[in-house]
Design a protein around this motif. Structure first.
Motif, PDB file in Angstrom:
ATOM      1  N   LEU A 186      71.757  64.265  20.353  1.00 15.04           N
ATOM      2  CA  LEU A 186      72.852  65.178  20.685  1.00 15.04           C
ATOM      3  C   LEU A 186      74.213  64.575  20.312  1.00 15.04           C
ATOM      4  CD1 LEU A 186      71.658  66.562  24.136  1.00 15.04           C
ATOM      5  CD2 LEU A 186      71.596  67.714  21.909  1.00 15.04           C
ATOM      6  N   MET A 187      74.427  63.323  20.654  1.00 25.32           N
ATOM      7  CA  MET A 187      75.683  62.672  20.288  1.00 25.32           C
ATOM      8  C   MET A 187      75.820  62.545  18.778  1.00 25.32           C
ATOM      9  SD  MET A 187      75.988  59.698  23.192  1.00 25.32           S
ATOM     10  CE  MET A 187      77.572  59.073  22.622  1.00 25.32           C
ATOM     11  N   LEU A 188      74.706  62.300  18.111  1.00 28.66           N
ATOM     12  CA  LEU A 188      74.724  62.211  16.656  1.00 28.66           C
ATOM     13  C   LEU A 188      75.165  63.535  16.039  1.00 28.66           C
ATOM     14  CD1 LEU A 188      74.036  60.522  14.107  1.00 28.66           C
ATOM     15  CD2 LEU A 188      71.710  61.417  14.304  1.00 28.66           C
ATOM     16  N   ALA A 189      74.619  64.640  16.551  1.00 33.70           N
ATOM     17  CA  ALA A 189      74.987  65.960  16.033  1.00 33.70           C
ATOM     18  C   ALA A 189      76.475  66.246  16.255  1.00 33.70           C
ATOM     19  CB  ALA A 189      74.136  67.037  16.701  1.00 33.70           C
ATOM     20  N   TYR A 190      76.975  65.871  17.422  1.00 40.09           N
ATOM     21  CA  TYR A 190      78.394  66.094  17.722  1.00 40.09           C
ATOM     22  C   TYR A 190      79.272  65.233  16.816  1.00 40.09           C
ATOM     23  CZ  TYR A 190      82.768  66.230  20.376  1.00 40.09           C
ATOM     24  OH  TYR A 190      84.081  66.366  20.751  1.00 40.09           O
ATOM     25  N   ALA A 191      78.869  63.995  16.583  1.00 36.29           N
ATOM     26  CA  ALA A 191      79.643  63.113  15.705  1.00 36.29           C
ATOM     27  C   ALA A 191      79.693  63.651  14.279  1.00 36.29           C
ATOM     28  CB  ALA A 191      79.044  61.711  15.729  1.00 36.29           C
TER      29      ALA A 191
END
Length: 225
Positions: free
Chosen positions: A99-104
């Motif tokens: 999820l954090m990867l997608a947001y980044a």
């Protein structure tokens, strides 16, 4: 402002032109041009498939296993930033996952260097965002702090200040100090040109190998002539 739990502004950062020029250079040659004394250590492993990374550092200092400040760093990141997080190298809990990867990716982050663990490893391979981390664990992070953003950090003796150039390729990760980027670039280009001449001599069969015997003789090695 409390030391250990604070968010500072980044006062300077390498230019996009500097980033673009360094992105064409191998990390190994830049490292040689810095006298081979700067490295983030062999623990940091490539978590993506392939490709290179270069960008200004957005630095994070985090409590091991806690990603509150890493979340905030993604919120603050400018397109092209590389987020560098020192979480002590602890692998008990991950610092980020899918999820954090997608947001980044949505925020335009150019990559991550994490002195800690990730999870959802397949997502990092699939997206192929440049990410180096110390390991992988399925255990999730805490979100309680403390931590700091835009402060000097160090990973295995490599000091990274906010706005320094961070670059990475299959050989590893390197920080180039903001104040010395142009000098190091010039040295690296000169080294590249020298290596191209050596490669041409190897192909032509004219490369000079006399230095090997000269070095052995200078250091007193006994061997058959």
């Amino acid at each position: 402002m409390a030391i250990g739990f604070r968010i500072l502004s980044r006062e300077r950062a390498v230019s996009s032109d500097t980033v673009a020029r360094f992105k064409e250079l191998p990390v190994a040659n830049v490292s040689d041009s810095m006298y081979r004394v700067t490295a983030a250590g062999p623990r940091l492993q490539k978590m993506h498939r392939s490709g290179v990374m270069a960008g200004p550092a957005l630095t994070v200092k985090s409590r091991p296993g806690d990603n509150l400040m890493l979340h905030k760093a993604i919120d603050l990141a400018q397109p092209g930033d590389v987020i560098v997080c020192d979480a002590g190298g602890d692998l008990t809990n991950s610092l980020m996952g899918e999820l954090m990867l997608a947001y980044a990716l949505k925020r335009g982050v150019a990559g991550f260097v994490l002195n800690g663990a990730i999870r959802d490893a397949d997502a990092f391979v699939a997206t192929n965002m440049p990410v180096w981390a110390a390991g992988i664990t399925h255990r999730g992070p805490y979100k309680d702090g403390p931590g700091e953003i835009n402060v000097p950090i160090a990973i295995d003796g490599m000091v990274i200040e906010p706005g320094d150039l961070i670059m990475g390729d299959s050989d590893g990760v390197l920080a180039v100090p903001f104040a010395h980027a142009e000098e190091i670039y010039s040295r690296t280009v000169a080294k590249q040109e020298s290596e191209q001449k050596q490669m041409a001599a190897i192909e032509a069969g004219t490369n000079d190998r006399s230095w090997v015997d000269a070095a052995l003789k200078r250091m007193g090695c006994e061997y058959p002539a």
